[in-house]
Design a protein around this motif. Structure first.
Motif, PDB file in Angstrom:
ATOM      1  N   LEU A 153      31.733   9.066  54.699  1.00 53.15           N
ATOM      2  CA  LEU A 153      32.809   9.224  53.713  1.00 53.15           C
ATOM      3  C   LEU A 153      32.294   8.966  52.303  1.00 53.15           C
ATOM      4  O   LEU A 153      32.591   9.725  51.375  1.00 53.15           O
ATOM      5  CB  LEU A 153      33.959   8.271  54.037  1.00 53.15           C
ATOM      6  CG  LEU A 153      35.127   8.252  53.037  1.00 53.15           C
ATOM      7  CD1 LEU A 153      35.835   9.596  53.016  1.00 53.15           C
ATOM      8  CD2 LEU A 153      36.113   7.138  53.384  1.00 53.15           C
ATOM      9  N   ILE A 154      31.501   7.918  52.127  1.00 53.12           N
ATOM     10  CA  ILE A 154      30.986   7.575  50.798  1.00 53.12           C
ATOM     11  C   ILE A 154      30.070   8.673  50.272  1.00 53.12           C
ATOM     12  O   ILE A 154      30.231   9.159  49.135  1.00 53.12           O
ATOM     13  CB  ILE A 154      30.254   6.222  50.849  1.00 53.12           C
ATOM     14  CG1 ILE A 154      31.256   5.095  51.151  1.00 53.12           C
ATOM     15  CG2 ILE A 154      29.528   5.955  49.531  1.00 53.12           C
ATOM     16  CD1 ILE A 154      30.613   3.752  51.380  1.00 53.12           C
ATOM     17  N   PHE A 155      29.091   9.083  51.089  1.00 55.91           N
ATOM     18  CA  PHE A 155      28.173  10.140  50.655  1.00 55.91           C
ATOM     19  C   PHE A 155      28.915  11.450  50.432  1.00 55.91           C
ATOM     20  O   PHE A 155      28.658  12.174  49.461  1.00 55.91           O
ATOM     21  CB  PHE A 155      27.067  10.339  51.702  1.00 55.91           C
ATOM     22  CG  PHE A 155      25.953   9.340  51.611  1.00 55.91           C
ATOM     23  CD1 PHE A 155      24.961   9.469  50.653  1.00 55.91           C
ATOM     24  CD2 PHE A 155      25.891   8.268  52.480  1.00 55.91           C
ATOM     25  CE1 PHE A 155      23.922   8.548  50.564  1.00 55.91           C
ATOM     26  CE2 PHE A 155      24.865   7.347  52.401  1.00 55.91           C
ATOM     27  CZ  PHE A 155      23.878   7.486  51.442  1.00 55.91           C
ATOM     28  N   GLY A 156      29.852  11.764  51.316  1.00 58.95           N
ATOM     29  CA  GLY A 156      30.587  13.019  51.201  1.00 58.95           C
ATOM     30  C   GLY A 156      31.440  13.085  49.957  1.00 58.95           C
ATOM     31  O   GLY A 156      31.446  14.095  49.245  1.00 58.95           O
ATOM     32  N   LEU A 157      32.177  11.995  49.672  1.00 61.59           N
ATOM     33  CA  LEU A 157      33.034  11.997  48.485  1.00 61.59           C
ATOM     34  C   LEU A 157      32.205  12.046  47.201  1.00 61.59           C
ATOM     35  O   LEU A 157      32.609  12.685  46.226  1.00 61.59           O
ATOM     36  CB  LEU A 157      33.941  10.761  48.488  1.00 61.59           C
ATOM     37  CG  LEU A 157      35.040  10.723  49.553  1.00 61.59           C
ATOM     38  CD1 LEU A 157      35.934   9.511  49.344  1.00 61.59           C
ATOM     39  CD2 LEU A 157      35.873  11.994  49.551  1.00 61.59           C
ATOM     40  N   CYS A 158      31.068  11.360  47.198  1.00 64.58           N
ATOM     41  CA  CYS A 158      30.202  11.410  46.008  1.00 64.58           C
ATOM     42  C   CYS A 158      29.717  12.836  45.743  1.00 64.58           C
ATOM     43  O   CYS A 158      29.691  13.292  44.591  1.00 64.58           O
ATOM     44  CB  CYS A 158      29.009  10.472  46.190  1.00 64.58           C
ATOM     45  SG  CYS A 158      29.418   8.717  46.081  1.00 64.58           S
ATOM     46  N   LEU A 159      29.340  13.546  46.807  1.00 65.24           N
ATOM     47  CA  LEU A 159      28.871  14.919  46.641  1.00 65.24           C
ATOM     48  C   LEU A 159      30.011  15.851  46.234  1.00 65.24           C
ATOM     49  O   LEU A 159      29.834  16.709  45.360  1.00 65.24           O
ATOM     50  CB  LEU A 159      28.219  15.405  47.937  1.00 65.24           C
ATOM     51  CG  LEU A 159      26.866  14.772  48.260  1.00 65.24           C
ATOM     52  CD1 LEU A 159      26.418  15.131  49.676  1.00 65.24           C
ATOM     53  CD2 LEU A 159      25.802  15.196  47.256  1.00 65.24           C
ATOM     54  N   LEU A 160      31.163  15.701  46.856  1.00 63.76           N
ATOM     55  CA  LEU A 160      32.316  16.518  46.468  1.00 63.76           C
ATOM     56  C   LEU A 160      32.669  16.284  45.005  1.00 63.76           C
ATOM     57  O   LEU A 160      32.990  17.230  44.272  1.00 63.76           O
ATOM     58  CB  LEU A 160      33.515  16.186  47.355  1.00 63.76           C
ATOM     59  CG  LEU A 160      33.470  16.709  48.797  1.00 63.76           C
ATOM     60  CD1 LEU A 160      34.624  16.130  49.602  1.00 63.76           C
ATOM     61  CD2 LEU A 160      33.535  18.236  48.820  1.00 63.76           C
ATOM     62  N   TYR A 161      32.620  15.027  44.578  1.00 61.51           N
ATOM     63  CA  TYR A 161      32.939  14.690  43.194  1.00 61.51           C
ATOM     64  C   TYR A 161      31.921  15.316  42.234  1.00 61.51           C
ATOM     65  O   TYR A 161      32.293  15.866  41.193  1.00 61.51           O
ATOM     66  CB  TYR A 161      32.951  13.175  43.022  1.00 61.51           C
ATOM     67  CG  TYR A 161      33.231  12.717  41.610  1.00 61.51           C
ATOM     68  CD1 TYR A 161      34.513  12.786  41.081  1.00 61.51           C
ATOM     69  CD2 TYR A 161      32.205  12.221  40.803  1.00 61.51           C
ATOM     70  CE1 TYR A 161      34.771  12.369  39.780  1.00 61.51           C
ATOM     71  CE2 TYR A 161      32.452  11.799  39.510  1.00 61.51           C
ATOM     72  CZ  TYR A 161      33.736  11.874  39.006  1.00 61.51           C
ATOM     73  OH  TYR A 161      33.974  11.473  37.722  1.00 61.51           O
ATOM     74  N   TYR A 162      30.657  15.277  42.588  1.00 64.91           N
ATOM     75  CA  TYR A 162      29.653  15.874  41.718  1.00 64.91           C
ATOM     76  C   TYR A 162      29.831  17.394  41.629  1.00 64.91           C
ATOM     77  O   TYR A 162      29.746  17.996  40.546  1.00 64.91           O
ATOM     78  CB  TYR A 162      28.239  15.568  42.204  1.00 64.91           C
ATOM     79  CG  TYR A 162      27.207  16.297  41.380  1.00 64.91           C
ATOM     80  CD1 TYR A 162      26.814  15.805  40.137  1.00 64.91           C
ATOM     81  CD2 TYR A 162      26.677  17.512  41.798  1.00 64.91           C
ATOM     82  CE1 TYR A 162      25.905  16.495  39.349  1.00 64.91           C
ATOM     83  CE2 TYR A 162      25.781  18.207  41.019  1.00 64.91           C
ATOM     84  CZ  TYR A 162      25.392  17.698  39.799  1.00 64.91           C
ATOM     85  OH  TYR A 162      24.510  18.397  39.021  1.00 64.91           O
ATOM     86  N   PHE A 163      30.113  18.027  42.774  1.00 69.00           N
ATOM     87  CA  PHE A 163      30.194  19.488  42.811  1.00 69.00           C
ATOM     88  C   PHE A 163      31.440  20.034  42.134  1.00 69.00           C
ATOM     89  O   PHE A 163      31.642  21.260  42.111  1.00 69.00           O
ATOM     90  CB  PHE A 163      30.119  19.985  44.256  1.00 69.00           C
ATOM     91  CG  PHE A 163      28.758  19.831  44.884  1.00 69.00           C
ATOM     92  CD1 PHE A 163      27.608  20.047  44.141  1.00 69.00           C
ATOM     93  CD2 PHE A 163      28.629  19.464  46.212  1.00 69.00           C
ATOM     94  CE1 PHE A 163      26.341  19.904  44.699  1.00 69.00           C
ATOM     95  CE2 PHE A 163      27.380  19.314  46.791  1.00 69.00           C
ATOM     96  CZ  PHE A 163      26.230  19.533  46.041  1.00 69.00           C
ATOM     97  N   ARG A 164      32.284  19.160  41.566  1.00 71.54           N
ATOM     98  CA  ARG A 164      33.427  19.642  40.789  1.00 71.54           C
ATOM     99  C   ARG A 164      32.962  20.463  39.594  1.00 71.54           C
ATOM    100  O   ARG A 164      33.753  21.237  39.015  1.00 71.54           O
ATOM    101  CB  ARG A 164      34.269  18.461  40.286  1.00 71.54           C
ATOM    102  CG  ARG A 164      33.634  17.671  39.144  1.00 71.54           C
ATOM    103  CD  ARG A 164      34.261  16.308  39.003  1.00 71.54           C
ATOM    104  NE  ARG A 164      33.791  15.587  37.820  1.00 71.54           N
ATOM    105  CZ  ARG A 164      32.592  15.019  37.714  1.00 71.54           C
ATOM    106  NH1 ARG A 164      31.718  15.092  38.712  1.00 71.54           N
ATOM    107  NH2 ARG A 164      32.264  14.380  36.605  1.00 71.54           N
ATOM    108  N   VAL A 165      31.687  20.345  39.220  1.00 69.04           N
ATOM    109  CA  VAL A 165      31.149  21.106  38.103  1.00 69.04           C
ATOM    110  C   VAL A 165      31.284  22.606  38.347  1.00 69.04           C
ATOM    111  O   VAL A 165      31.474  23.379  37.410  1.00 69.04           O
ATOM    112  CB  VAL A 165      29.668  20.718  37.863  1.00 69.04           C
ATOM    113  CG1 VAL A 165      28.791  21.078  39.040  1.00 69.04           C
ATOM    114  CG2 VAL A 165      29.136  21.390  36.613  1.00 69.04           C
TER     115      VAL A 165
END
Length: 293
Positions: A66-78
Motif C-alpha cells: 500500500l505504501i509503495f503503491g500510493l507513493c507511485l500513484l501520487y508521483y504519476f499524477r504528473v
C-alpha cells in the motif's frame, strides 16, 4: 524526485484513485481478510465472484505494498497534468480493463502454475512506467560506489520492489500493466485520441473533497479541474521576481538543451527554468501544462 507542484492540483482522477485504494485496502487489512482479495482461478471460472474483480483492482494485500503503491500513484499524477483529466481517465480505464483481460487469460492457461494473483492497482501503476520511461527526462546523474544512478532511479527501485513483492502473483499483473501501457503509448486502436466527456470527467472533482490550495481555481473548458495559472502569468511572475530579486540562479546550459530538444523554444525554456530554479522536471511539467491550455 519531484512530480510537479505538491498535492493533487489539476489531478482529480489520481486523487480519486488514491482515496479509493486506501478505502478498499484499510478495512480488509484491519479484518485480516487481505489475503482473500486476490483474483483466483476459482473466482472467475467456477464460482464467478464478480466482487473479486473490483477488490483485485483497488485493494492491496499488505501495508508495504500500500505504501509503495500510493507513493507511485501520487508521483504519476504528473501524467494527468500533462494530458488532462479527460484523456487521463481514458488511460486509467484502458490500463485497468485490458490488463484485467490478460490476467483472466493467464489464470485460465496457467492454472497449474498460477492459481491466484495479488490484488491492487498494479496494472495502472506499471502502465504508467511506460510514459515515465519515455517522457520524463533525466535531469541529474550520480554514482554510489560503482553503481551509476539518476534522479529517476528511486522510482524504478520502488517499482521493482512492488513488482516482486509477491513473486509471480504480483509479476503477472505488473507485466500485463506494462503491456497495456505500451499499447496506449503506440496508440493501438487509436486509443490516444479518445477522451471522456467534460461532464463525466468533472465527476472526479466532485467525488473528492476540495483542498484549500485549489478551491479558488476554476475548471477549464476541456474538463480539467484545478488547473495551475497559465504560463503567461508565470512569465509575469518571473519578470516581477527579476525586478525585486536581481540575482536569480541562471539555468544550466544542459537543462536548456534538454528542453529545447523536446521542442520548446529557448526563451520559454529559459523562463520555465528561472521560475523553477533550474529544476528540469518541474520546468518540463510547467511547459507541458502551459502547452495544454
Amino acid at each position: 524526485m519531484n512530480g510537479g507542484p505538491s498535492g493533487f492540483h489539476n489531478a482529480p482522477v489520481t486523487k480519486t484513485i488514491v482515496i479509493a485504494t486506501a478505502l478498499f485496502t484499510i478495512p480488509f487489512g484491519i479484518r485480516g481478510n487481505s489475503s482473500k482479495l486476490g483474483l483466483a482461478y476459482q473466482d472467475i471460472f467456477e464460482k464467478l465472484r464478480i466482487w473479486r474483480l473490483i477488490s483485485s483492482i483497488f485493494a492491496f494485500s499488505s501495508t508495504p505494498e500500500l505504501i509503495f503503491g500510493l507513493c507511485l500513484l501520487y508521483y504519476f499524477r504528473v501524467f494527468e497534468r500533462q494530458i488532462g483529466s479527460n484523456k487521463y481517465a481514458v488511460f486509467v480505464t484502458f490500463s485497468v480493463l485490458v490488463p484485467l483481460l490478460f490476467e483472466i487469460l493467464a489464470l485460465g492457461y496457467l492454472k497449474d502454475y498460477l492459481d491466484k494473483l495479488t490484488p491492487g492497482p498494479y496494472s495502472l501503476i506499471f502502465a504508467s512506467f511506460v510514459p515515465f520511461f519515455f517522457d520524463i527526462p533525466i535531469s541529474s546523474r550520480f554514482r554510489i560506489i560503482t553503481v551509476h544512478l539518476s534522479n529517476k532511479s528511486l522510482i524504478y527501485l520502488a517499482g521493482l520492489q512492488l513488482l516482486f513483492s509477491s513473486g509471480k502473483q504480483s509479476l503477472v499483473p505488473g507485466l500485463c500493466g506494462v503491456l497495456a501501457g505500451c499499447f496506449y503509448r503506440f496508440n493501438t486502436f487509436g486509443i490516444r485520441r479518445c477522451k471522456f466527456p467534460d461532464a463525466l470527467a468533472s465527476i472526479f472533482s466532485r467525488m473528492t473533497w476540495p483542498s484549500s490550495s485549489s478551491s479558488t481555481q476554476n475548471s477549464s473548458s476541456d474538463g480539467n479541474v484545478e488547473r495551475i495559472p497559465s504560463y503567461s502569468s508565470h512569465q509575469r511572475d518571473v519578470n516581477q521576481q527579476e525586478e525585486t530579486v536581481p540575482m536569480l540562479p541562471q539555468p544550466s546550459e544542459a537543462s536548456l538543451t534538454t528542453l529545447m530538444s523536446m521542442g520548446f523554444d529557448r526563451n520559454s525554456a529559459m523562463q520555465a527554468l528561472l521560475l523553477t530554479r533550474d529544476d528540469l522536471n518541474a520546468a518540463t511539467n510547467l511547459l507541458l501544462e502551459a502547452q495544454s491550455h
